[in-house]
Write a protein that holds these residues in place. Structure first.
Motif, PDB file in Angstrom:
ATOM      1  N   ALA A  54     -14.338  -3.397   5.662  1.00 37.71           N
ATOM      2  CA  ALA A  54     -14.200  -4.485   6.638  1.00 37.71           C
ATOM      3  C   ALA A  54     -15.528  -4.742   7.326  1.00 37.71           C
ATOM      4  O   ALA A  54     -15.918  -5.895   7.550  1.00 37.71           O
ATOM      5  CB  ALA A  54     -13.125  -4.126   7.653  1.00 37.71           C
ATOM      6  N   LYS A  56      -6.037  -4.523   3.985  1.00 36.68           N
ATOM      7  CA  LYS A  56      -5.051  -3.878   3.109  1.00 36.68           C
ATOM      8  C   LYS A  56      -4.394  -4.915   2.179  1.00 36.68           C
ATOM      9  O   LYS A  56      -4.305  -4.715   0.973  1.00 36.68           O
ATOM     10  CB  LYS A  56      -3.986  -3.193   3.966  1.00 36.68           C
ATOM     11  CG  LYS A  56      -3.346  -2.006   3.306  1.00 36.68           C
ATOM     12  CD  LYS A  56      -2.395  -1.304   4.247  1.00 36.68           C
ATOM     13  CE  LYS A  56      -3.092  -0.247   5.076  1.00 36.68           C
ATOM     14  NZ  LYS A  56      -2.156   0.493   5.930  1.00 36.68           N
ATOM     15  N   LYS A 113     -11.394  -8.357   9.130  1.00 40.39           N
ATOM     16  CA  LYS A 113     -10.617  -7.511  10.038  1.00 40.39           C
ATOM     17  C   LYS A 113      -9.993  -6.384   9.215  1.00 40.39           C
ATOM     18  O   LYS A 113      -9.461  -6.636   8.130  1.00 40.39           O
ATOM     19  CB  LYS A 113      -9.504  -8.332  10.691  1.00 40.39           C
ATOM     20  CG  LYS A 113     -10.005  -9.231  11.792  1.00 40.39           C
ATOM     21  CD  LYS A 113      -8.850  -9.966  12.412  1.00 40.39           C
ATOM     22  CE  LYS A 113      -9.361 -10.975  13.419  1.00 40.39           C
ATOM     23  NZ  LYS A 113      -8.370 -11.973  13.763  1.00 40.39           N
ATOM     24  N   THR A 114     -10.043  -5.195   9.752  1.00 40.47           N
ATOM     25  CA  THR A 114      -9.463  -4.048   9.036  1.00 40.47           C
ATOM     26  C   THR A 114      -7.972  -4.275   8.771  1.00 40.47           C
ATOM     27  O   THR A 114      -7.461  -3.894   7.713  1.00 40.47           O
ATOM     28  CB  THR A 114      -9.653  -2.750   9.862  1.00 40.47           C
ATOM     29  OG1 THR A 114     -11.009  -2.708  10.289  1.00 40.47           O
ATOM     30  CG2 THR A 114      -9.358  -1.513   9.049  1.00 40.47           C
ATOM     31  N   SER A 115      -7.328  -4.915   9.733  1.00 40.26           N
ATOM     32  CA  SER A 115      -5.886  -5.123   9.595  1.00 40.26           C
ATOM     33  C   SER A 115      -5.534  -6.017   8.401  1.00 40.26           C
ATOM     34  O   SER A 115      -4.487  -5.845   7.789  1.00 40.26           O
ATOM     35  CB  SER A 115      -5.332  -5.731  10.877  1.00 40.26           C
ATOM     36  OG  SER A 115      -6.040  -6.906  11.195  1.00 40.26           O
ATOM     37  N   SER A 116      -6.410  -6.950   8.082  1.00 39.47           N
ATOM     38  CA  SER A 116      -6.092  -7.854   6.966  1.00 39.47           C
ATOM     39  C   SER A 116      -6.603  -7.324   5.630  1.00 39.47           C
ATOM     40  O   SER A 116      -6.284  -7.866   4.571  1.00 39.47           O
ATOM     41  CB  SER A 116      -6.654  -9.254   7.231  1.00 39.47           C
ATOM     42  OG  SER A 116      -8.041  -9.174   7.408  1.00 39.47           O
ATOM     43  N   HIS A 159     -11.279   1.612   4.315  1.00 37.43           N
ATOM     44  CA  HIS A 159     -10.956   0.231   4.685  1.00 37.43           C
ATOM     45  C   HIS A 159     -11.832  -0.242   5.831  1.00 37.43           C
ATOM     46  O   HIS A 159     -12.273  -1.391   5.854  1.00 37.43           O
ATOM     47  CB  HIS A 159      -9.476   0.130   5.083  1.00 37.43           C
ATOM     48  CG  HIS A 159      -8.547   0.238   3.903  1.00 37.43           C
ATOM     49  ND1 HIS A 159      -7.194   0.178   4.018  1.00 37.43           N
ATOM     50  CD2 HIS A 159      -8.799   0.419   2.575  1.00 37.43           C
ATOM     51  CE1 HIS A 159      -6.633   0.295   2.823  1.00 37.43           C
ATOM     52  NE2 HIS A 159      -7.584   0.454   1.935  1.00 37.43           N
ATOM     53  N   GLU A 160     -12.105   0.649   6.770  1.00 40.59           N
ATOM     54  CA  GLU A 160     -12.942   0.289   7.930  1.00 40.59           C
ATOM     55  C   GLU A 160     -14.352  -0.069   7.465  1.00 40.59           C
ATOM     56  O   GLU A 160     -14.945  -1.036   7.935  1.00 40.59           O
ATOM     57  CB  GLU A 160     -13.013   1.455   8.939  1.00 40.59           C
ATOM     58  CG  GLU A 160     -11.737   1.705   9.722  1.00 40.59           C
ATOM     59  CD  GLU A 160     -10.660   2.417   8.899  1.00 40.59           C
ATOM     60  OE1 GLU A 160     -10.992   3.022   7.859  1.00 40.59           O
ATOM     61  OE2 GLU A 160      -9.474   2.333   9.282  1.00 40.59           O
ATOM     62  N   SER A 202       0.837  -1.196   0.000  1.00 42.87           N
ATOM     63  CA  SER A 202       0.000   0.000   0.000  1.00 42.87           C
ATOM     64  C   SER A 202       0.870   1.243   0.000  1.00 42.87           C
ATOM     65  O   SER A 202       2.078   1.166   0.203  1.00 42.87           O
ATOM     66  CB  SER A 202      -0.917  -0.006   1.220  1.00 42.87           C
ATOM     67  OG  SER A 202      -0.137   0.096   2.376  1.00 42.87           O
TER      68      SER A 202
END
Lengths: 176, 192
Positions: free
Chosen positions: B158, B169, B164-167, B154-155, A5
């Motif tokens: 998700a 991306k 999960k927001t972390s995954s 992204h939130e 990213s």
């Protein structure tokens, strides 16, 4: 390994979706996008999807069959909800019938097991016949009778439970 | 005549009940529907590749939204929830075995002969995109559409997709790469 990213990605997406890309954008952002592999890819994909989205939104207005109105959706949802509520209201009744049938069978078994000792002489002839026909069957019958006699308390408890269950279910599931 | 009166009474009763039991009143619903119905329909069409199926799923999505017991902090939250319902409906639809399932490239998207004369390259690009999207996994399609057609954060993505927001991306990056790969002539033979 390529970066997954870029910090400029949201800016680039906002510019493409806001139709500001590339002319109305900051020159530094344009320069960055040219150099950054991630941003180049984002521009490519976002531009394509945005174009497709805009075209599809225009096409909705020109369709032969327009989208249903809010009023239609509301009305159908209201009718659907009412039908579902009516169905839910009759559900305890259906359950009640089912449980009542199970109780009837259980009570019959319990009654027979209770009365079995007094019924035995009446079936004496039959027992003899059974003994004569099959000693194995006779011993099986005796075993069942003995089991029922020994577990009479359990049989009665099961019967009582099955009688109480529909009443409890009805009380729990009724709406009013 | 009596049937007419009865159905009118039933209609009124159903509407009264709706006002009482639905989480928003009719006015609020109208405003929300006007704002969201087209984007949601486009989303459903692009995810299923079938505009008629999208019509049905659109109605079902709003019905489920009206029947939900969930409470919403904002209109955005409500909209995200609607997209989540729509996404689940699309996934349910794909899991259902259907002998008559239509291809994901919608017939309505094929360019008309006269549109080809106007902007051939744009039309061809749209078809390429439709084909490339059809080759993506359903979750990737949703992800890309929400991110780059709707501009969701992204939130939000998700939340809609239950990830999960972390995954997100990494997943989005992979999906974008795949789509870009399918869009280039070299990516034609790519299957994964």
């Amino acid at each position: 390994m390529t970066s997954r990213s870029c910090a400029h990605e949201p800016e680039i997406v906002a510019a493409v979706l806001g139709r500001r890309w590339p002319e109305a954008c900051d020159a530094s952002l344009r320069a960055h996008a040219e150099a950054c592999e991630v941003c180049r890819e984002v521009v490519e994909v976002a531009a394509l999807l945005k174009e497709d989205y805009d075209e599809a939104r225009e096409a909705v207005a020109q369709r032969d069959v327009p989208l249903p109105s809010a009023g239609q959706i509301w009305w159908r949802a209201a009718v659907h909800a009412r039908a579902e509520a009516a169905q839910a209201a009759t559900r305890p009744l259906v359950w009640g019938y089912g449980v009542a049938a199970a109780c009837a069978v259980a009570l019959l078994i319990a009654g027979v097991s209770l009365l079995w000792p007094s019924l035995l002489p009446a079936f004496g002839v039959m027992t003899t016949l059974v003994d004569w026909v099959s000693p194995v069957a006779a011993s099986a019958t005796d075993a069942v009778v003995a089991t029922l006699k020994a577990r009479l308390a359990i049989v009665i408890a099961v019967a009582a439970f099955l009688v109480a269950t529909p009443v409890a279910l009805y009380l729990a599931l009724r709406e009013d | 005549m009596s049937g007419l009166v009865l159905s009118e009474l039933e209609r009124l009763a159903a509407l009264e009940e709706a006002e009482r039991t639905f989480p928003m009143n009719e006015e609020e619903f109208r405003a929300f529907y006007e704002l969201t119905s087209r984007p949601v329909w486009v989303y459903l069409t692009r995810m299923t590749g079938d505009s008629r199926l999208a019509d049905d799923l659109l109605q079902e999505a709003y019905y489920r939204l009206l029947r939900t017991k969930a409470t919403f902090e904002s209109e955005d939250h409500r909209r995200n929830y609607l997209y989540r319902i729509a996404t689940n409906l699309v996934h349910d639809q794909r899991r259902r075995p259907r002998a008559d399932r239509e291809p994901l490239v919608d017939a309505e998207r094929q360019p008309a002969p006269d549109s080809l004369t106007g902007s051939e390259s744009r039309a061809a690009r749209r078809i390429d995109l439709a084909r490339a999207m059809a080759r993506m996994k359903p979750r990737e399609r949703s992800m890309l559409w929400l991110a780059y057609a709707h501009g969701c954060s992204h939130e939000e993505i998700a939340e809609v997709l239950g990830l999960k927001t972390s995954s997100l991306k990494a997943l989005l990056h992979r999906a974008r790469r795949r789509l870009a790969g399918f869009m280039t002539p070299a990516g034609e033979g790519e299957t994964r």
